[in-house]
Design a protein around this motif. Structure first.
Motif, PDB file in Angstrom:
ATOM      1  N   ALA A 130     112.015  91.629 109.437  1.00 42.81           N
ATOM      2  CA  ALA A 130     111.272  90.995 108.338  1.00 42.81           C
ATOM      3  C   ALA A 130     110.725  89.641 108.788  1.00 42.81           C
ATOM      4  N   ILE A 131     109.752  89.693 109.673  1.00 49.28           N
ATOM      5  CA  ILE A 131     109.186  88.460 110.216  1.00 49.28           C
ATOM      6  C   ILE A 131     107.759  88.272 109.715  1.00 49.28           C
ATOM      7  N   TYR A 132     107.312  87.024 109.738  1.00 51.51           N
ATOM      8  CA  TYR A 132     105.922  86.732 109.387  1.00 51.51           C
ATOM      9  C   TYR A 132     105.022  86.902 110.603  1.00 51.51           C
ATOM     10  N   ASN A 133     105.478  86.397 111.730  1.00 51.09           N
ATOM     11  CA  ASN A 133     104.712  86.517 112.955  1.00 51.09           C
ATOM     12  C   ASN A 133     105.613  86.271 114.159  1.00 51.09           C
ATOM     13  N   LEU A 134     105.055  86.460 115.329  1.00 47.95           N
ATOM     14  CA  LEU A 134     105.763  86.225 116.588  1.00 47.95           C
ATOM     15  C   LEU A 134     104.838  85.422 117.482  1.00 47.95           C
ATOM     16  N   GLN A 135     105.400  84.433 118.130  1.00 43.80           N
ATOM     17  CA  GLN A 135     104.607  83.530 118.945  1.00 43.80           C
ATOM     18  C   GLN A 135     105.185  83.483 120.354  1.00 43.80           C
ATOM     19  N   TRP A 136     104.313  83.498 121.333  1.00 44.75           N
ATOM     20  CA  TRP A 136     104.713  83.299 122.722  1.00 44.75           C
ATOM     21  C   TRP A 136     104.279  81.899 123.157  1.00 44.75           C
ATOM     22  N   LYS A 147     107.911  69.267 130.104  1.00 44.40           N
ATOM     23  CA  LYS A 147     106.788  69.211 129.160  1.00 44.40           C
ATOM     24  C   LYS A 147     107.157  69.905 127.841  1.00 44.40           C
ATOM     25  N   GLY A 148     106.252  69.787 126.891  1.00 49.75           N
ATOM     26  CA  GLY A 148     106.466  70.444 125.605  1.00 49.75           C
ATOM     27  C   GLY A 148     106.113  71.913 125.657  1.00 49.75           C
ATOM     28  N   LEU A 149     106.016  72.501 124.489  1.00 49.73           N
ATOM     29  CA  LEU A 149     105.716  73.928 124.381  1.00 49.73           C
ATOM     30  C   LEU A 149     104.229  74.118 124.110  1.00 49.73           C
ATOM     31  N   THR A 150     103.625  75.004 124.867  1.00 48.76           N
ATOM     32  CA  THR A 150     102.217  75.333 124.663  1.00 48.76           C
ATOM     33  C   THR A 150     102.132  76.731 124.083  1.00 48.76           C
ATOM     34  N   SER A 151     101.500  76.855 122.925  1.00 50.06           N
ATOM     35  CA  SER A 151     101.360  78.163 122.308  1.00 50.06           C
ATOM     36  C   SER A 151     100.352  79.001 123.080  1.00 50.06           C
ATOM     37  N   LEU A 152     100.759  80.222 123.435  1.00 44.23           N
ATOM     38  CA  LEU A 152      99.889  81.123 124.184  1.00 44.23           C
ATOM     39  C   LEU A 152      99.217  82.144 123.263  1.00 44.23           C
ATOM     40  N   LEU A 153     100.027  82.821 122.492  1.00 38.38           N
ATOM     41  CA  LEU A 153      99.529  83.879 121.616  1.00 38.38           C
ATOM     42  C   LEU A 153     100.383  83.927 120.361  1.00 38.38           C
ATOM     43  N   SER A 185     108.838  97.333 113.790  1.00 33.61           N
ATOM     44  CA  SER A 185     109.883  98.241 113.304  1.00 33.61           C
ATOM     45  C   SER A 185     111.037  98.356 114.284  1.00 33.61           C
ATOM     46  N   SER A 186     110.727  98.272 115.562  1.00 33.34           N
ATOM     47  CA  SER A 186     111.800  98.362 116.556  1.00 33.34           C
ATOM     48  C   SER A 186     112.258  96.988 117.014  1.00 33.34           C
ATOM     49  N   GLY A 187     111.636  95.951 116.511  1.00 36.04           N
ATOM     50  CA  GLY A 187     112.048  94.589 116.847  1.00 36.04           C
ATOM     51  C   GLY A 187     111.761  94.198 118.277  1.00 36.04           C
ATOM     52  N   ARG A 188     110.552  94.533 118.763  1.00 33.04           N
ATOM     53  CA  ARG A 188     110.242  94.236 120.154  1.00 33.04           C
ATOM     54  C   ARG A 188     108.831  93.682 120.318  1.00 33.04           C
ATOM     55  N   SER A 189     108.713  92.807 121.309  1.00 33.58           N
ATOM     56  CA  SER A 189     107.406  92.328 121.737  1.00 33.58           C
ATOM     57  C   SER A 189     107.408  92.243 123.253  1.00 33.58           C
ATOM     58  N   THR A 190     106.240  92.464 123.833  1.00 34.75           N
ATOM     59  CA  THR A 190     106.095  92.374 125.285  1.00 34.75           C
ATOM     60  C   THR A 190     104.890  91.512 125.598  1.00 34.75           C
ATOM     61  N   LEU A 225     108.659  81.441 126.415  1.00 39.14           N
ATOM     62  CA  LEU A 225     109.541  81.550 125.260  1.00 39.14           C
ATOM     63  C   LEU A 225     108.897  82.405 124.183  1.00 39.14           C
ATOM     64  N   CYS A 226     109.719  83.218 123.574  1.00 41.83           N
ATOM     65  CA  CYS A 226     109.311  84.038 122.453  1.00 41.83           C
ATOM     66  C   CYS A 226     109.951  83.442 121.195  1.00 41.83           C
ATOM     67  N   ALA A 227     109.205  83.382 120.100  1.00 45.18           N
ATOM     68  CA  ALA A 227     109.760  82.852 118.855  1.00 45.18           C
ATOM     69  C   ALA A 227     109.253  83.677 117.684  1.00 45.18           C
ATOM     70  N   VAL A 228     110.146  84.002 116.765  1.00 47.47           N
ATOM     71  CA  VAL A 228     109.744  84.726 115.568  1.00 47.47           C
ATOM     72  C   VAL A 228     109.842  83.796 114.379  1.00 47.47           C
ATOM     73  N   ARG A 229     108.920  83.991 113.461  1.00 45.75           N
ATOM     74  CA  ARG A 229     108.882  83.131 112.284  1.00 45.75           C
ATOM     75  C   ARG A 229     109.464  83.871 111.075  1.00 45.75           C
ATOM     76  N   ASP A 230     110.563  83.276 110.544  1.00 46.92           N
ATOM     77  CA  ASP A 230     111.144  83.736 109.294  1.00 46.92           C
ATOM     78  C   ASP A 230     110.761  82.708 108.254  1.00 46.92           C
ATOM     79  N   ASP A 231     109.910  83.056 107.326  1.00 42.35           N
ATOM     80  CA  ASP A 231     109.423  82.085 106.359  1.00 42.35           C
ATOM     81  C   ASP A 231     108.649  81.011 107.119  1.00 42.35           C
TER      82      ASP A 231
END
Lengths: 110, 113
Positions: free
Chosen positions: A29-35, A42-48, A69-74, A89-95
């Protein structure tokens, strides 16, 4: 509680090889996923950023897929270059807050 | 457009001392977040401001941490008194309301001796 896992923890490849980085999460139940990319000190640079309704996003040599549905990103990086050496780094957004994986440290050998 | 800035970039303090970290978000971003990465662990959420209001501070480890965002602009994170386990990198991020991307600052590396 969301748990995000990234495999492998480290990866070393010769220049020109394609990179495949994996991310899995426990609560779909995520809103989005960010790489993100992080260079040493250095800090974090958003890729996608992939919205929960999307299956993939592309930017140049980078392509990220999402199977919620399977909880995966590549994250695929085509034709790797030494400048791609960094921690991804991979990050998922909950709310509104992000839950991060521990990252995959990539070394591309010239 | 200037990015998220954080000050200082590094701080080394003794156990028991007080340290204040500052974050300046991107202009016009109402949402401000604090995260931290302690040694060997993932980056963890600390709290979220919407303008000057704390929306969620569920990630704050204990009452030695105090975050403020006066006037809805920059934010400070104070650690008082600092303990050894507070060492790590503290990141700030901001986002515009209605959008999804969080923009991160370079982080403040805190070392407690």
């Amino acid at each position: 509680k969301q748990e995000v896992t990234q495999i492998p923890a480290a990866l070393s490849v010769p220049e020109g090889e394609n990179l495949v980085l994996n991310c899995s999460f426990t609560d779909s139940a995520i809103y989005n996923l960010q790489w993100f990319r992080q260079d040493p000190g250095k800090g974090l640079t958003s890729l996608l950023l992939i919205q929960s309704s999307q299956r993939e996003q592309t930017s140049g040599r980078l392509n990220a897929s999402l199977d919620k549905s399977s909880g995966r990103s590549t994250l695929y990086i085509a034709a790797s270059q030494p400048g791609d050496s960094a921690t991804y780094l991979c990050a998922v957004r909950d709310d509104y807050k992000l839950s991060f994986g521990a990252g995959t440290t990539v070394t591309v050998r010239a | 457009e200037a990015g998220v800035t954080q000050f200082p970039s590094h701080s080394v303090i003794e156990k028991g001392q007080t340290v204040t970290l500052r974050c300046d978000p991107i202009s016009g971003h109402d949402n401000l977040y604090w995260y931290r990465r302690v040694m060997g662990k993932e980056i963890k959420f600390l709290l979220h401001f919407v303008k000057e209001s704390k929306q969620d501070e569920s990630g704050m480890p204990n009452n030695r941490f105090l975050a403020e965002r006066t006037g809805g602009t920059y934010s400070t994170l104070k650690v008082q008194p600092a303990e050894l386990e507070d060492s790590g990198v503290y990141f700030c991020a901001s986002s515009r309301t209605g959008t999804y991307t969080q923009y991160f600052g370079p982080g403040t590396r805190l070392t407690v001796l």
